[in-house]
Enzyme design. Structure first.
Site, short mmCIF file in Angstrom:
data_model
loop_
_atom_site.label_atom_id
_atom_site.label_comp_id
_atom_site.label_asym_id
_atom_site.label_seq_id
_atom_site.Cartn_x
_atom_site.Cartn_y
_atom_site.Cartn_z
N LYS A 154 1.42 170.81 40.23
CA LYS A 154 1.34 172.13 40.88
C LYS A 154 2.66 172.53 41.52
CE LYS A 154 -3.69 171.91 41.50
NZ LYS A 154 -3.96 170.52 41.00
N ARG A 155 3.75 172.36 40.80
CA ARG A 155 5.06 172.70 41.32
C ARG A 155 5.28 174.20 41.30
NH1 ARG A 155 4.39 168.13 42.98
NH2 ARG A 155 5.85 166.42 42.67
#
Lengths: 309, 309
Positions: B102-103
């Site tokens: 979830k960057r």
């Protein structure tokens, strides 16, 4: 003193609300630091050596540094080791450290990130805290149950967070200006953050729950400052991203408090524009110039903190 | 064949749209795997050993696995090494790997994350790709200039992304339902994602640009499926988070294609409910039960893919 009061005291003692961004890029390292045989390990070590010299050159001029995790993660486990060593070095020099990871996930996973980044990992009691960073940046898209575990861990460990409220990139408005009951999404996030901060202020009037507020929109920054009286700001966008001292003044309160102004490439790569090999000296000179620019802007706007003249 | 077509072929060959989540938690590891002297390194190695046995037990039953980065990062450099070793092991078994990190960050920093997580790191040509994961999950809050670098890198490397569109947590609606021109924010993100996907479909009709769509809102899932005909879904929420096979059916297209259904704790910790030490066998049985549940639901809704009966 709690974290936010200690940070505030350092800002005052150094007369410097500057946050230096340690965002090293292998390709732009000074030639003398580049390894002969590039590998992940050698590259990561070179990043650490760069940071180490920079930290020693600027430690007396600034209260805090920010490490952009993307720059380290890129080199895998060795990169994470360089990150951790840089944190330890910064802490040894008395600096506060912001871990700019922009993490965000739901419930129990958010709690794992909070434990990892704010130092209370499950094995912490046996092997020492995973790292000694003081703050972590977090992403609000998942709502309160993605944020609450970070608030909780921060309070338990005397650490802090900065929530991405309003970013400084060109497409920031694309989703951040969606509307909730007549307000922009980023304003709603600001109000929710203020509600948390109000309940947890230190004696300086600020909480360890901060906001990332891009400096590219000065009018908005003034509005957000008024909406979040207990929320310290982390302000990217100075220097490389186009802002100047005068542009970030709305991020401070009337007493010239409540914001850290970040400059990364404008300081750490100052040796490129100076055309010198002395990268640490160039970083020091760029930091001094930035401090003067901010003090001039404080004077111009009548916000010079008490005791800074 | 491009990535998304190869993944589709594996789903069909195994008759299984299951994505097993390797989200190990040290405290819940089988006693036999727990080190006598806990340390970060010993804990991380134990996580890897757990994954290794699980992977061998389920590899013939599923096309892909998802690794939750928070579970690994918690243990610092050693944790990242356990992550990388798990990826290598999964790839060696012919599985597709989703890096659930979830960057999200702006422009040049997003490009660094994309390079690190999708395998074209600057030293890749010298030291081999940093890791061989196929997809990474990303957060859209920063808008297109936070997303575009990931799309670009994915196309260049024949990799893929899954964008967080609609999460399955209770507070998902808090910010994701802010309005843009009469639409919810998550719907606008869906439309923008579809526009990217439409231009980059493989021969299966889907693009390597997917969406995370929580299974807790079946009616919304149906609407999102219609809005994003070229976007493959990653669907969390099965099992531990409350969903069942019938609830996730709206995530599939009329031919029973276009979604991977994730179960993590329901599979990897199945040994706890079975009260057995044979954690790998329990995981295999839980995977088989999930596959049967999905096939029953396919039949019930008339979506059983051609050739699966």
């Amino acid at each position: 003193l709690v974290l936010i009061d200690r940070l505030q005291a350092q800002i005052s003692a150094k007369k410097s609300p500057i946050l230096v961004g340690l965002d090293p890029l292998f390709d732009r390292l000074p030639p003398a630091l580049k390894p002969e045989k590039p590998s992940r390990e050698a590259a990561a070590l070179a990043l650490y050596r760069f940071n180490e010299a920079l930290l020693e050159a600027i430690a007396d001029l600034v209260p805090a540094v920010k490490l952009q995790m993307a720059c380290y993660e890129l080199y895998g486990p060795a990169g994470l080791e360089a990150f951790e060593r840089s944190v330890v070095k910064a802490k040894a020099l008395g600096l506060f450290v912001i871990d700019d990871s922009k993490r965000g996930d739901i419930g129990s996973t958010a709690a794992l990130y909070a434990a990892g980044h704010l130092g209370a990992a499950p094995l912490g009691r046996l092997s020492g805290p995973l790292a000694a960073q003081d703050f972590v940046t977090i992403n609000p898209y998942l709502g309160s149950d993605g944020l609450d575990p970070f608030y909780k861990e921060a309070l338990a460990q005397d650490k802090g967070v900065y929530v991405l409220v309003r970013t400084s990139n060109p497409s920031a408005r694309q989703y951040q200006e969606a509307q909730i009951e007549g307000r922009a999404l980023f304003e709603q996030i600001a109000l929710d953050l203020q509600a948390q901060a109000q309940a947890h202020q230190g004696s300086c009037g600020y909480a360890p729950f901060g906001a990332v507020v891009g400096a590219t929109w000065p009018a908005e920054a003034a509005k957000l400052r008024a909406m979040m009286p207990n929320v310290p700001f982390l302000v990217p966008g100075y220097g490389a991203q186009g802002g100047a001292g005068i542009d970030v003044m709305p991020c401070f309160d009337g007493a010239g408090q409540g914001a850290l102004i970040n400059s990364s490439r404008g300081i750490i790569f100052a040796f490129e524009t100076e055309k010198t090999h002395d990268f640490a000296g160039a970083a020091r000179r760029a930091t001094l110039a930035m401090r003067q620019d901010l003090i001039d802007a404080f004077k111009q706007t009548g916000k010079l903190p008490v005791g800074w003249d």
